[in-house]
Motif scaffolding. Structure first.
Motif, short mmCIF file in Angstrom:
data_model
loop_
_atom_site.label_atom_id
_atom_site.label_comp_id
_atom_site.label_asym_id
_atom_site.label_seq_id
_atom_site.Cartn_x
_atom_site.Cartn_y
_atom_site.Cartn_z
N LEU A 61 -65.15 -18.19 12.76
CA LEU A 61 -64.32 -16.87 12.28
C LEU A 61 -65.23 -15.76 11.84
O LEU A 61 -64.71 -14.86 12.09
CB LEU A 61 -63.59 -17.57 10.99
CG LEU A 61 -62.75 -16.67 10.35
CD1 LEU A 61 -61.42 -16.46 11.33
CD2 LEU A 61 -62.04 -17.20 8.96
N LYS A 62 -66.35 -15.80 11.75
CA LYS A 62 -67.12 -14.62 11.15
C LYS A 62 -67.22 -13.56 12.52
O LYS A 62 -67.54 -12.50 12.22
CB LYS A 62 -68.68 -15.07 11.00
CG LYS A 62 -68.64 -15.83 9.49
CD LYS A 62 -70.10 -16.03 9.15
CE LYS A 62 -70.30 -16.47 8.03
NZ LYS A 62 -70.04 -15.22 6.90
N ALA A 63 -67.18 -14.04 13.68
CA ALA A 63 -66.98 -12.98 14.91
C ALA A 63 -65.77 -12.06 14.58
O ALA A 63 -66.09 -10.83 14.84
CB ALA A 63 -67.04 -13.59 16.14
N LYS A 64 -64.71 -12.60 13.92
CA LYS A 64 -63.77 -11.59 13.71
C LYS A 64 -63.71 -11.04 12.27
O LYS A 64 -63.45 -9.73 12.04
CB LYS A 64 -62.44 -12.27 13.89
CG LYS A 64 -61.24 -11.29 13.88
CD LYS A 64 -59.83 -12.08 14.10
CE LYS A 64 -58.70 -11.25 14.17
NZ LYS A 64 -57.30 -12.02 14.36
N PHE A 65 -64.00 -11.93 11.28
CA PHE A 65 -64.15 -11.45 10.03
C PHE A 65 -65.64 -11.92 9.33
O PHE A 65 -65.68 -12.99 8.79
CB PHE A 65 -62.97 -12.29 8.84
CG PHE A 65 -61.66 -12.02 9.53
CD1 PHE A 65 -61.14 -11.01 9.16
CD2 PHE A 65 -60.95 -12.78 10.15
CE1 PHE A 65 -59.78 -10.43 9.46
CE2 PHE A 65 -59.60 -12.61 10.56
CZ PHE A 65 -59.24 -11.38 10.33
N PRO A 66 -66.48 -10.77 9.46
CA PRO A 66 -68.05 -11.27 8.99
C PRO A 66 -68.01 -11.14 7.76
O PRO A 66 -69.02 -11.95 7.17
CB PRO A 66 -68.57 -10.07 9.74
CG PRO A 66 -67.55 -8.91 10.22
CD PRO A 66 -66.36 -9.56 10.38
#
Length: 441
Positions: A61-66
């Motif tokens: 998910l960090k790729a979209k919401f770091p």
């Protein structure tokens, strides 16, 4: 997967919301801004080698919401989840192995209705097979999404087959009985050294719900009530099971079973060459690779009733579910994580390869990056074949499953001499519980 009691789940009430939670009728919570600092707490039951695989999937998910930090707390079973919701301090995201609690969670408001999020984001649920959609909703209310699926097929020991002159796994119950006799080995004192097929219920994945699809045995009638005693399929299934029990002898089987290892340990009976054939899920391939790499085995669709040849290629299915508990502090961010874990092809392929569970969307199932060997492929074929049968979702958790498996124990021991009368008593027990909780599906 370990079954847990549904009792604690049934105690939950819809008024367990905590500050910031989004419940039914509130509308979907907004997605987080990219500069919002958010910490998402995730409960799951994953441990050991599976925990880091799931953690890696969550952190995609960090790729979209770091800006979102994922706190993955493993070893959290459904009882702990229940306690957290009742105490007003639930996680933001709940992952459960136990789909049979879903009816209770949906009906009492313990999990947030996801329809407003699905409608807002125009999610096409048709990318998920119908059987999987079925076990992740209750009476049209979708309060969970599938993360991965399990399909229960048939495992057989190739060396034992060769020694017995058998060239292929059984496709029907006549062949299964014949193979079981030919593969069984006795000690000089008459005790069982190797069981061709172990029919004892409930033990390992000899559970009524896993056997039932192979006979096309359905739990509920059109009126939503238990329909076992009127079902020729349930009677045929238990008659066949008793035929196997009588072949071995109940007491001899009980003594043999007492010496077998735990289902999820390296001492599992199939790992140790103590049983030659069994029903099990696709995840067993990963356990065999890690715990018993020298066992030569094959997998196939489970054998079906002689009277239901068209059921061949089908199987029982269930799986892991993911949801937003009532009272979650960050429901908008939680939904973004749920979308990723249930619908994102890259994430599902990665999880499928790491856990050896079946990806729960057709796109992930057919992705060329999915690692498929000869023993994993039959489960994907069954998943894609349109013949899967799940358990019905009911407001009584696993009470109907427990009632039938308890009956199976009495039946195989000879304590229920009249099959139809015994099943009528089980019907009455299940229907009484359904009536107390507002009916069936």
């Amino acid at each position: 997967m370990t079954l847990v009691s549904a009792a604690s789940v049934l105690l939950l009430t819809a008024c367990s919301a905590a500050a910031g939670g989004s419940g039914d009728g509130d509308g979907p919570a907004a997605a987080p801004n990219k500069d919002d600092k958010i910490s998402l707490v995730v409960y799951s039951k994953f441990t050991n080698r599976e925990y880091p695989v799931v953690s890696a999937g969550l952190n995609r998910l960090k790729a979209k919401f770091p800006n979102i930090e994922i706190k993955h707390e493993g070893s959290q079973d459904d009882d702990k989840l229940t306690q957290s919701i009742r105490g007003g301090n639930p996680p933001d995201v709940a992952i459960s192995f136990f789909t049979d609690n879903l009816g209770a969670w949906c009906s009492n408001g313990s999990f947030v209705d996801l329809k407003p999020y699905i409608d807002r984001d125009k999610v096409d649920l048709n990318v998920i097979p119908e059987a999987v959609r079925s076990y992740t909703e209750f009476r049209g209310k979708r309060c969970a999404m599938p993360m991965l699926a399990d399909v229960y097929g048939f495992f057989y020991n190739k060396d034992m087959f060769a020694a017995a002159g058998l060239s292929a796994p059984p496709k029907n119950t006549t062949e299964l009985f014949d193979h079981a006799k030919r593969l069984t080995q006795l000690n000089p004192d008459g005790s069982i050294r190797v069981a061709g097929f172990l029919p004892t219920m409930p033990f390992y994945n000899n559970q009524a719900q896993i056997w039932a699809p192979n006979w096309d045995a359905r739990w509920l009638g059109p009126d939503g009530k238990s329909n076992l005693a009127a079902s020729a399929e349930w009677k045929e299934m238990f008659t066949f099971q008793k035929k196997l029990i009588d072949f071995y002898g109940h007491d001899r089987l009980a003594k043999f079973k007492a010496g077998l290892g735990d289902e999820y340990s390296e001492d599992h009976a199939f790992h140790r060459g103590k049983i030659a054939m069994m029903f099990d899920g696709e995840y067993r391939t990963a356990f065999l690779k890690e715990q018993a790499p020298n066992v030569k085995y094959g997998t196939a669709s489970p054998p079906v009733s002689d009277s239901k040849p068209n059921r061949y290629g089908g199987a029982f299915t269930t799986g892991t579910i993911i949801a937003i508990p009532k009272g979650a502090k960050n429901p908008g961010a939680a939904w973004e994580l749920i979308k990723q874990m249930s619908l994102d092809t890259d994430t599902l392929v990665e999880l499928g390869n790491g856990l050896k569970n079946v990806p729960s969307t057709m796109a992930a199932l057919r992705d060329p990056r999915l690692e498929v060997d000869e023993n994993y492929r039959p489960f994907l074929t069954m998943f894609d074949g349109g013949k899967l049968l799940p358990n019905p979702t009911t407001p009584i958790g696993d009470a109907h499953l427990k009632a039938v498996n308890d009956f199976a124990e009495r039946w195989q021991a000879g304590r229920e001499p009249d099959l139809e009368a015994g099943l009528r008593k089980v019907d009455a027990q299940i229907n009484d519980e359904l009536a107390q909780k507002g009916g069936g599906r």
